[in-house]
Design a protein around this motif. Structure first.
Motif, short mmCIF file in Angstrom:
data_model
loop_
_atom_site.label_atom_id
_atom_site.label_comp_id
_atom_site.label_asym_id
_atom_site.label_seq_id
_atom_site.Cartn_x
_atom_site.Cartn_y
_atom_site.Cartn_z
N ARG A 27 46.81 58.60 93.85
CA ARG A 27 45.16 58.90 93.65
C ARG A 27 44.21 57.57 93.94
N TYR A 28 44.91 56.92 95.00
CA TYR A 28 43.97 55.94 95.41
C TYR A 28 42.97 56.40 96.14
N HIS A 29 42.78 57.51 96.76
CA HIS A 29 41.53 57.91 97.46
C HIS A 29 40.40 58.26 96.27
N GLU A 30 41.02 58.65 94.96
CA GLU A 30 39.95 58.76 94.06
C GLU A 30 39.71 57.74 92.94
N LEU A 31 40.57 56.57 93.02
CA LEU A 31 40.60 55.56 92.29
C LEU A 31 40.65 54.29 93.03
N PRO A 32 39.19 53.52 93.34
CA PRO A 32 39.37 52.32 94.17
C PRO A 32 39.92 50.99 93.42
N VAL A 84 42.71 49.59 80.36
CA VAL A 84 43.76 49.16 79.95
C VAL A 84 44.95 50.20 79.48
N THR A 85 45.96 50.05 80.01
CA THR A 85 47.09 50.98 79.56
C THR A 85 48.14 50.37 78.60
N ILE A 146 43.72 53.50 77.33
CA ILE A 146 44.86 54.50 77.56
C ILE A 146 46.12 54.49 76.92
N ASN A 147 46.33 55.10 75.74
CA ASN A 147 47.59 54.45 75.24
C ASN A 147 48.71 55.48 75.31
N CYS A 322 44.39 60.92 83.74
CA CYS A 322 43.52 60.55 82.58
C CYS A 322 42.52 59.44 82.93
N VAL A 323 43.09 58.37 83.67
CA VAL A 323 42.10 57.53 84.20
C VAL A 323 41.21 57.95 85.34
N SER A 324 41.74 58.76 86.14
CA SER A 324 40.92 59.39 87.24
C SER A 324 39.65 60.29 86.79
N ALA A 325 40.15 61.17 85.76
CA ALA A 325 39.35 61.91 85.16
C ALA A 325 38.03 61.18 84.45
N ILE A 326 38.38 60.30 83.78
CA ILE A 326 37.29 59.58 83.32
C ILE A 326 36.39 58.84 84.24
N TYR A 327 36.89 58.36 85.08
CA TYR A 327 36.22 57.42 86.43
C TYR A 327 35.55 58.23 87.11
#
Length: 463
Positions: A27-32, A84-85, A146-147, A322-327
């Motif tokens: 997912r690097y293309h959508e999470l810098p 934070v995961t 993100i737990n 989940c991280v990507s969806a929030i960001y």
């Protein structure tokens, strides 16, 4: 949110970390992402260094300029974090071995997140996660937590309700696996199916229709009784509920319900493993040892296939998405632990539930489930009450409340033996239960001590 992300993973020395790295790389293309910090404790330092070196090799092989930092200083890592995961295990796998073996020694089911084992994992974990939240309030007040630490639902409830940290979502891979495997078994694509989940972590049900609104429950249930793999977690003996019981449900139970609907069969299976010193925890420990030997290979630059045997398959599909969806404010539907807010009508609005939700830049927006039938409603209310007692005992160290949780839990045979088992487990986990210090000292003065030989050896070695 910044355009150069700092991600912190607490429990960075976990064998799951390569799975997490794989998900972020995809997912690097959508999470810098600019930097990833792996955090662990002194006892986990060696593993963190091994898995951290592999993580850096994975990023380098992908060609992305991401720096992986390793530290035992949690506060250093948390400063200015964006996400934070959490994937840590207080007491490491040795604690899980105790959680499983002591109940079996009392003729009761030993399991990581169900029964006595799940309660004690919460006792050890909740005080630690609340300390982490306190650090986050000071050092990264805008970060999302993100737990993935089990028992995920109870830990997430402690964070949101008691830690007052609203920017938190709890995750599990069970729903992810079901939404992959069930359509495959029916010869359909995921896009052809519409899912709704509701319940608690490791205790949820789901409904599924095709895109025309046709209920697929009967077809899925039929495949279950034909012995087709329908996404039941690898650690659970795949014995479906009684057919007559399943037929009157208007929803499909998850794999973990087998511990309740088929307790006697799963207990017997687990007890036989216990007698062979092959409880799930002991087998996971062997698999993990093999994994870290693989991770040491300087030529390894990807997640090894063996990791799927560890459990947690498709973990990264949940955590990283989940991280990507929030960001990216994707408004993507996922199965998450979040505040109820009316999604399940028979539970309080501030309860943490596991439901289908749209994940947005503002977090999880739960989707209303509607009414449960009587049986499912009863199960759900009992389990939520048990969770609430467990969380209160974990925070306060109140022995009576711990006993309440034990007496309510359907996987624990209530009575005098349950109290004896509680006492023995408190002594066995003394190192990680400071909130119960006074009670544990009282029990030790009375001569309470575990009897299982494997547990005794662990304690003699201060493990």
């Amino acid at each position: 949110m910044r355009d150069k992300l700092k991600i912190v993973t607490i429990g960075g020395g976990s064998s799951y970390t390569p799975e997490l790295m794989e998900g972020f790389i995809k997912r690097y293309h959508e999470l810098p992402i600019k930097e990833i910090w792996l955090v662990d404790i002194e006892e986990g330092k060696e593993k963190m260094e091994i898995v951290g070196n592999l993580a850096q090799r994975m990023w380098d092989a992908a060609g992305y300029p991401v720096k992986v930092h390793l530290t035992l200083d949690r506060r250093e890592a948390l400063k200015d974090a964006d996400f934070v995961t959490t994937q840590f295990r207080v007491g490491r796998l040795y604690a899980r071995i105790k959680d499983e073996r002591i109940p079996f020694s009392y003729g009761m089911l030993g399991q990581e997140t169900n029964g006595a084992g799940g309660i004690f994992k919460a006792f050890r974990t909740i005080p630690v996660i609340l300390d982490i939240v306190n650090d986050m309030k000071e050092l990264c007040p805008n970060a999302w937590l993100i737990n993935f630490t089990n028992p995920s639902g109870m830990v997430t409830e402690a964070i949101i309700k008691h830690g007052k940290w609203k920017k938190c979502i709890g995750l599990c891979n069970v729903g992810v696996n079901l939404m992959i495997r069930e359509p495959e078994a029916l010869g359909m694509s995921q896009e052809d199916c519409i899912y709704r989940f509701a319940g608690l972590n490791h205790f949820h049900w789901h409904r599924v229709t095709d895109k025309y609104g046709n209920n697929l429950k009967d077809k899925i249930v039929q495949k279950t009784y034909e012995g087709v793999d329908m996404g039941v977690p690898v650690n659970i003996l795949d014995i479906p509920p009684e057919r007559e019981q399943q037929e009157v449900m208007d929803c499909i139970p998850c794999g973990y319900h087998r511990y309740y609907y088929n307790y006697d069969v799963l207990y017997q299976h687990g007890y036989e493993e216990y007698l062979r010193n092959e409880t799930r925890a002991e087998m996971v420990k062997k698999t993990e040892d093999k994994l870290f030997e693989l991770y040491k290979d300087p030529n390894l630059k990807e997640k090894p296939k063996l990791l799927e045997k560890r459990g947690g398959k498709n973990y990264s599909n949940a955590a990283c998405e989940c991280v990507s969806a929030i960001y990216n404010d994707k408004r993507h539907m996922m199965v998450v632990s979040t505040q109820n807010d009316g999604a399940i009508s028979c539970l309080a609005n501030d309860s943490i539930v596991e439901v289908s939700a749209y994940i947005t830049g503002q977090g999880a927006q739960p989707i209303a489930w509607g009414e449960f039938q009587s049986a499912e409603r009863g199960w759900l209310q009992l389990m939520k009450a048990m969770e609430e007692c467990t969380i209160e005992a974990a925070i306060t160290g109140n022995y009576g409340m711990a006993l309440q949780a034990f007496m309510m839990n359907p996987c624990i045979i209530s009575g005098h033996n349950a109290k004896q088992m509680l006492d023995e487990m408190l002594v066995a986990h003394e190192k990680y239960l400071p909130q119960f210090k006074d009670k544990i000292q009282e029990l030790k003065a009375q001569g309470v001590y575990p009897k299982d030989p494997v547990v005794v050896d662990l304690m003699k070695n201060n493990l």
